[in-house]
Design a protein around this motif. Sequence first.
Motif, mmCIF file in Angstrom:
data_model
loop_
_atom_site.group_PDB
_atom_site.id
_atom_site.type_symbol
_atom_site.label_atom_id
_atom_site.label_comp_id
_atom_site.label_asym_id
_atom_site.label_seq_id
_atom_site.Cartn_x
_atom_site.Cartn_y
_atom_site.Cartn_z
ATOM 1 N N GLN A 440 10.792 8.828 -13.501
ATOM 2 C CA GLN A 440 10.990 9.770 -14.532
ATOM 3 C C GLN A 440 9.893 10.664 -15.055
ATOM 4 O O GLN A 440 8.730 9.974 -15.049
ATOM 5 C CB GLN A 440 11.930 9.471 -15.712
ATOM 6 C CG GLN A 440 13.299 8.856 -15.289
ATOM 7 C CD GLN A 440 14.073 8.285 -16.420
ATOM 8 O OE1 GLN A 440 13.760 8.576 -17.590
ATOM 9 N NE2 GLN A 440 15.411 7.873 -16.195
ATOM 10 N N SER A 441 10.044 11.949 -15.367
ATOM 11 C CA SER A 441 8.710 12.624 -15.591
ATOM 12 C C SER A 441 9.265 13.799 -16.573
ATOM 13 O O SER A 441 10.455 14.279 -16.414
ATOM 14 C CB SER A 441 7.785 12.869 -14.399
ATOM 15 O OG SER A 441 8.496 14.201 -13.881
ATOM 16 N N MET A 442 8.355 14.496 -17.033
ATOM 17 C CA MET A 442 8.641 15.700 -17.800
ATOM 18 C C MET A 442 9.151 16.650 -16.957
ATOM 19 O O MET A 442 9.715 17.729 -17.692
ATOM 20 C CB MET A 442 7.305 16.098 -18.525
ATOM 21 C CG MET A 442 6.215 16.340 -17.593
ATOM 22 S SD MET A 442 4.638 16.965 -18.710
ATOM 23 C CE MET A 442 5.240 18.289 -19.334
ATOM 24 N N TYR A 443 8.755 16.713 -15.664
ATOM 25 C CA TYR A 443 9.086 17.889 -14.769
ATOM 26 C C TYR A 443 10.543 17.844 -14.537
ATOM 27 O O TYR A 443 11.175 18.837 -14.131
ATOM 28 C CB TYR A 443 8.400 17.937 -13.546
ATOM 29 C CG TYR A 443 6.949 17.945 -13.827
ATOM 30 C CD1 TYR A 443 6.334 19.153 -14.275
ATOM 31 C CD2 TYR A 443 6.066 16.902 -13.839
ATOM 32 C CE1 TYR A 443 4.981 19.380 -14.633
ATOM 33 C CE2 TYR A 443 4.396 16.952 -14.062
ATOM 34 C CZ TYR A 443 4.024 18.182 -14.458
ATOM 35 O OH TYR A 443 2.635 18.131 -14.751
ATOM 36 N N LYS A 444 11.364 16.772 -14.293
ATOM 37 C CA LYS A 444 12.350 16.508 -13.766
ATOM 38 C C LYS A 444 13.803 16.597 -14.902
ATOM 39 O O LYS A 444 13.942 15.381 -15.400
ATOM 40 C CB LYS A 444 12.582 15.273 -13.055
ATOM 41 C CG LYS A 444 11.887 15.179 -11.935
ATOM 42 C CD LYS A 444 12.088 14.096 -10.972
ATOM 43 C CE LYS A 444 10.839 14.173 -9.736
ATOM 44 N NZ LYS A 444 10.911 13.141 -9.035
ATOM 45 N N MET A 445 14.163 17.747 -14.891
ATOM 46 C CA MET A 445 15.492 17.926 -16.047
ATOM 47 C C MET A 445 16.827 17.799 -15.547
ATOM 48 O O MET A 445 17.780 18.781 -15.488
ATOM 49 C CB MET A 445 15.501 19.259 -16.786
ATOM 50 C CG MET A 445 13.625 19.212 -17.342
ATOM 51 S SD MET A 445 13.399 18.119 -18.859
ATOM 52 C CE MET A 445 14.655 18.799 -20.116
ATOM 53 N N ASN A 450 16.339 10.758 -13.163
ATOM 54 C CA ASN A 450 15.874 9.863 -12.061
ATOM 55 C C ASN A 450 15.249 10.670 -10.914
ATOM 56 O O ASN A 450 15.576 11.846 -10.846
ATOM 57 C CB ASN A 450 16.938 8.888 -11.627
ATOM 58 C CG ASN A 450 17.307 7.887 -12.407
ATOM 59 O OD1 ASN A 450 16.564 7.279 -13.314
ATOM 60 N ND2 ASN A 450 18.719 7.375 -12.445
ATOM 61 N N SER A 451 14.591 10.137 -9.818
ATOM 62 C CA SER A 451 14.391 10.861 -8.807
ATOM 63 C C SER A 451 14.993 10.374 -7.584
ATOM 64 O O SER A 451 15.636 9.225 -7.581
ATOM 65 C CB SER A 451 12.557 10.418 -8.572
ATOM 66 O OG SER A 451 11.945 10.855 -9.771
ATOM 67 N N HIS A 452 14.818 11.040 -6.485
ATOM 68 C CA HIS A 452 15.615 10.860 -5.353
ATOM 69 C C HIS A 452 14.807 11.080 -4.071
ATOM 70 O O HIS A 452 14.181 11.609 -3.906
ATOM 71 C CB HIS A 452 16.667 11.771 -5.304
ATOM 72 C CG HIS A 452 17.523 12.126 -6.736
ATOM 73 N ND1 HIS A 452 17.182 12.881 -7.634
ATOM 74 C CD2 HIS A 452 18.394 10.919 -7.333
ATOM 75 C CE1 HIS A 452 17.981 12.712 -8.632
ATOM 76 N NE2 HIS A 452 18.632 11.455 -8.483
ATOM 77 N N ASN A 453 15.422 10.160 -3.121
ATOM 78 C CA ASN A 453 14.637 9.899 -1.713
ATOM 79 C C ASN A 453 15.637 10.180 -0.897
ATOM 80 O O ASN A 453 16.738 10.399 -0.608
ATOM 81 C CB ASN A 453 13.941 8.638 -1.549
ATOM 82 C CG ASN A 453 15.033 7.398 -1.762
ATOM 83 O OD1 ASN A 453 16.195 7.585 -1.163
ATOM 84 N ND2 ASN A 453 14.928 6.503 -2.157
ATOM 85 N N VAL A 454 15.005 10.354 0.591
ATOM 86 C CA VAL A 454 15.788 10.299 1.723
ATOM 87 C C VAL A 454 15.839 9.091 2.411
ATOM 88 O O VAL A 454 14.865 8.252 2.707
ATOM 89 C CB VAL A 454 15.237 11.590 2.826
ATOM 90 C CG1 VAL A 454 15.883 11.364 4.160
ATOM 91 C CG2 VAL A 454 15.172 12.674 2.252
ATOM 92 N N LYS A 473 6.834 14.541 -9.387
ATOM 93 C CA LYS A 473 6.916 16.027 -9.497
ATOM 94 C C LYS A 473 7.950 16.356 -7.968
ATOM 95 O O LYS A 473 8.618 17.405 -8.225
ATOM 96 C CB LYS A 473 5.672 16.707 -9.028
ATOM 97 C CG LYS A 473 4.488 16.538 -10.279
ATOM 98 C CD LYS A 473 3.275 17.195 -9.964
ATOM 99 C CE LYS A 473 2.038 17.019 -10.892
ATOM 100 N NZ LYS A 473 1.978 15.601 -10.762
ATOM 101 N N LEU A 474 8.066 15.441 -7.234
ATOM 102 C CA LEU A 474 8.706 15.539 -6.192
ATOM 103 C C LEU A 474 10.273 15.038 -5.935
ATOM 104 O O LEU A 474 10.127 13.855 -6.342
ATOM 105 C CB LEU A 474 7.924 15.423 -4.633
ATOM 106 C CG LEU A 474 6.705 16.185 -4.910
ATOM 107 C CD1 LEU A 474 5.708 15.910 -3.510
ATOM 108 C CD2 LEU A 474 6.985 17.724 -4.710
#
Length: 508
Positions: A440-445, A450-454, A473-474
């Motif tokens: 998690q980060s300040m960029y991902k609203m 959470n973040s997501h992968n392939v 960020k990505l």
Amino acid sequence: MRKQKALCVILFGMLVFSGCESNQKIVEVQPTPQIAQTPLPSQLEKQPSLVSTATPTESSKASTQPVKSQVDTQASPTPIDMTNQRTLSQYSLDKIEGVLKDDKNVFDVIESPNKKAVAYMVSKTGTDYDPMTLYIWNVGGSRPRAATGEALPTVGDVFWSPNSDYVFVDVGTYVTRSGSLYSAKTLEVVQTFGYLEHVYFSPNGKYIVYSDGMYDSPIQTIKSEYVDPPEPFDLVLYNMETHQNTVLFKGTKTQDYIAIGWLNDNTISYRLTTYSAENKNLRDQVVKYTYDLSNQLTKVDPTQKSPTTDDQYSHIRLSIYNEKDVFGDVWSPDGQSVAYAKGNKKEGHGSVWMWKVGEDKPAQVFEERMFNQIVWSNNSRYFMFNDGMSSEEDIYFVDTQTGKMESVHCFCIQRKSNVSLPYFSADSHYLLFSGVEKIQSMYKMTETGNSHNVSLLNLDTKEIKVLFHPDDKLDYVPLGWSGERKLVYQKINFQTNEEEIAEYELNE
């Protein structure tokens, strides 16, 4: 060696992602014409010339480490040459579909598998009962292009070849149908077909298999006294390179050869129906077969335990139809099994059931809870379903041979009216999905932060590999398959509000 190629565009503007907005500062670009000033697609004149698009640059190698492994280098797609950034920024895939959505004369909007173009039909009268013309709008192109030739009446279905080189337009109101194969490059008709029910592209887009019959056939079939259509049906293979048809098996007085689809690039699935008449009643027996193009051998499909009949099939269909609380039923590609929900359709919850042709009753595979949709694999061995509409949820997949059910926790994109489920590969060996990582980060609203992968699940070994890992960020999100071994995914930069679409080729 695995290859990846960046295909598409960097999109500037506010990112709307699964219903969640990013509040980051937008990168400034030169002013562009507003979409609202562009004529609706159905109002444009036919454009025979091609719209130029950017060319992908040389690809780089991607990481394919298992989920629990530490990845040393982050795979990253190579962006395409932005020679016309203004046009590409304006006419992204989402914006093209937004324009088409507002046009009441547009029907059957279908994205190409490689996400480089959108095909759709246009009716001058605003109804899909009247003749329609095929259009293709390339991502980055300022105008769509129209097919040459006459408009087509009673269009039933529109679909792309897996390699995005062709578009097929299905026409008709009966089980015996006709259709036209268009080149996506020239929008000219390459071939016309007459067929039973459907035609099937091979996963690599090199062939079409279908069943064909001659209405004025001199063969007097046994079934002709009892059912329509009366003609015998052949199994036919069309070669996209030579534009030649080859009859693999010819129908007879007592037998029909019916195409089911493809199990991989070289293996055709079909069923042989044998008819007989007893006491003025028509009897039939159905056996599923496979045909190997490489050695030209045919054999009984090992998944079929015993021959089935149309009576058994009709019994299941009638039973399901008479159940008022059954909804969301989807038949397997081979027509031998059906999966469905049983519960409250209006509120969208129910238990999941499966019924195989030849069995006396259905089997419950999942308890009652929220239910959305069912998707089958091409080989009819697996089906998957989800139990809600959340962006992050468990997706369940069932092995119909073993009866086992397993699940993966994944991120599902909200596309149009449905949540986009993971994607079975054309050969039914893999399940492509977006895994969830707690970065998690300040960029991902986003909804969860959470973040997501392939990720890629091997359905044979149940091993999961992460092809592209996120960072603060990505994010990486799969968009589907483009052929048997090539997948399409999206890279999203939340810091700069940039997106790009790329391909990745498996070499396993």
